[in-house]
Design an enzyme around this catalytic site. Sequence first.
Site, PDB file in Angstrom:
ATOM      1  N   LYS A   1      27.815 -47.999 -22.085  1.00 44.81           N
ATOM      2  CA  LYS A   1      26.786 -48.333 -20.977  1.00 44.81           C
ATOM      3  C   LYS A   1      26.072 -47.044 -20.448  1.00 44.81           C
ATOM      4  CE  LYS A   1      25.853 -51.291 -17.252  1.00 44.81           C
ATOM      5  NZ  LYS A   1      24.656 -51.976 -17.862  1.00 44.81           N
TER       6      LYS A   1
ATOM      7  N   CYS B   1      31.419 -40.928 -23.780  1.00 48.98           N
ATOM      8  CA  CYS B   1      33.060 -41.137 -23.808  1.00 48.98           C
ATOM      9  C   CYS B   1      33.202 -40.984 -21.926  1.00 48.98           C
ATOM     10  CB  CYS B   1      33.563 -40.438 -24.155  1.00 48.98           C
ATOM     11  SG  CYS B   1      33.196 -40.219 -26.116  1.00 48.98           S
TER      12      CYS B   1
END
Length: 568
Positions: free
Chosen positions: A563, A2
Amino acid sequence: MCGIYGSIERANHAPNIVFAGLKDIEYRGYDSWGVAYFNGEGFNFVKDIGFLPQSLELPYSNIALGHTRWATNGGVSINNAHPHTDCTRSLALAHNGVVENANILKDTLVSHRFISQTDTEIIAHLIEEERARLPFSEAVKTVFNKLEGLNAILTSDGKEVVAIKNGSSLIVGKTDSGFLVSSDTNSLLPHTNQLYFLEDREPVVIGNNPINLSFISIPWKYQSADLGNFSHYMLKEIYQVPESLDNLLQVPKQIKDASEIIQDTRNVFLIGCGSSNYANLAGEYLFSKFGRRLTFCCVASEFSSKQPYLTTDDLVISVSQSGETIDLLEQVRLSKTRETKQLAIQNSYGSALYREVLNKVMLNAGAEKAVLATKSFASMLGVYILLANQLGGNYPQGEQIILKSIEASQKVLDNKIEIQQIAKELSKSEHIFTLGRSLSYPIALETALKIKEGSYIHAEGFQGGELKHGVLALIEKDMPVLVFTSSNEEKQNILTNASEVKARDAKVFGIGEEKSILFNKYFSILPTGADSIIPKAVFSQLLSYYLALEKGLNPDKPRHLAKSVTVK
Ligand code: F1P
């Protein structure tokens, strides 16, 4: 995975600054998002599931915290989106990580009302408990020490903001009108280059008292995430491959320094995850071929079994685009305790890996926003080509291969319509197989990964030689098989493998330097001197991009992925 972004701002623009910051770190997780801002008495929360909206006007406030989520505990819902709060709604808290003892801690909170299934909300309620007897910042510290696992939190009671972490990064930026806190260095650079990188378990409290941190002035420039004329970041980043490769040639010193470190060591281990692991596998072949050096490629998350045998004479080469991949960082930290030599090949200035490892080869590929590694993967291959040739005493040969790879990659980009047609043809397939040998084997694996990530089609890569050891049983009529041909000693062998699948009525797509009558379809690649692995990778990247479009998917943000992989 996150992203956390916070602003404490005298001019009261904190919520809008946070929203813009979240745009920059959305690559870290994009199943839901939220912004909490202080309204003078408590916190207001704006949250939603899905991607961040294009724009959002938020009210004035001096404190705001934001979050982009990649779900670990609790499904994707507005209630599970961060920031979270306690029963009194007088605090806001954003979190990255996993609280491994969440259930045990929750059992102590029977009188509290929970609205989410997250481990994060438990932290908020634990702080609420501790605040009954401790000042806010002390309460946060006390609670953080109870959490097991790797976590980073940013929380506020409207008067103070507290940041604390162990594991993944949190960085504080000092601006003219206040402070920012983010999971990512680049997202702070539009506002300031005065940064402070939090140490593990070191609380930073921003409030009324002056803060006593040794900010350092960072020379890096903000890497803008401007799409330009491109429809997606992924396409833009594939088009940046030639430029990224050229950037490598501008810093030959880092290659020379790195090769001296390799020369001086006994065993060399190449560790990484995902595409970086496949770049390492190509590195293993390249070191043998051009550097006459035996090296060992290991997936980072499986490296722990080798750790007990590492010595001070060994070298760990850690490879990562983001520099934040926890599976990798953990192994680097562990091997450092054994005083094993370290070298990092990576792309992100200021990342955890950047700070962890002194000796580096920077990819200098620029910001990569699409989840799928593209230009960074090409540059990793480029680094290995240069390093292996330098090690073999022939840097100019490496340079020539890169120059030819730039030209050949440009040619692949120019022929994108052909790849678009292949994607159209493949888009209805349930399974796609990819084959390669020697240097082209890692490309077959990377292609299968790219197809999975981009289109959700099941794809598997195999060594050509392994076909007859079992895989051939899977081949059915019209099954698409992408064959990455070889221009080296494996040239004939891989064609034999192509004929083996052709004989079982597979549909053979040949990708390489020479055409063969065995191919139902052929995509031509210019020779580069290293089995054309870089332009072959560019082919795969474009194929994955067009497959995503054919399937109506967003190539920049595949489902369930992120990512920056900061959880185990
Ligand atoms: C590793 C990686 C990427 C993949 C995706 C998730 O990242 O597996 O290869 O494309 O982005 O993460 P890194 O360690 O190279 O940053």
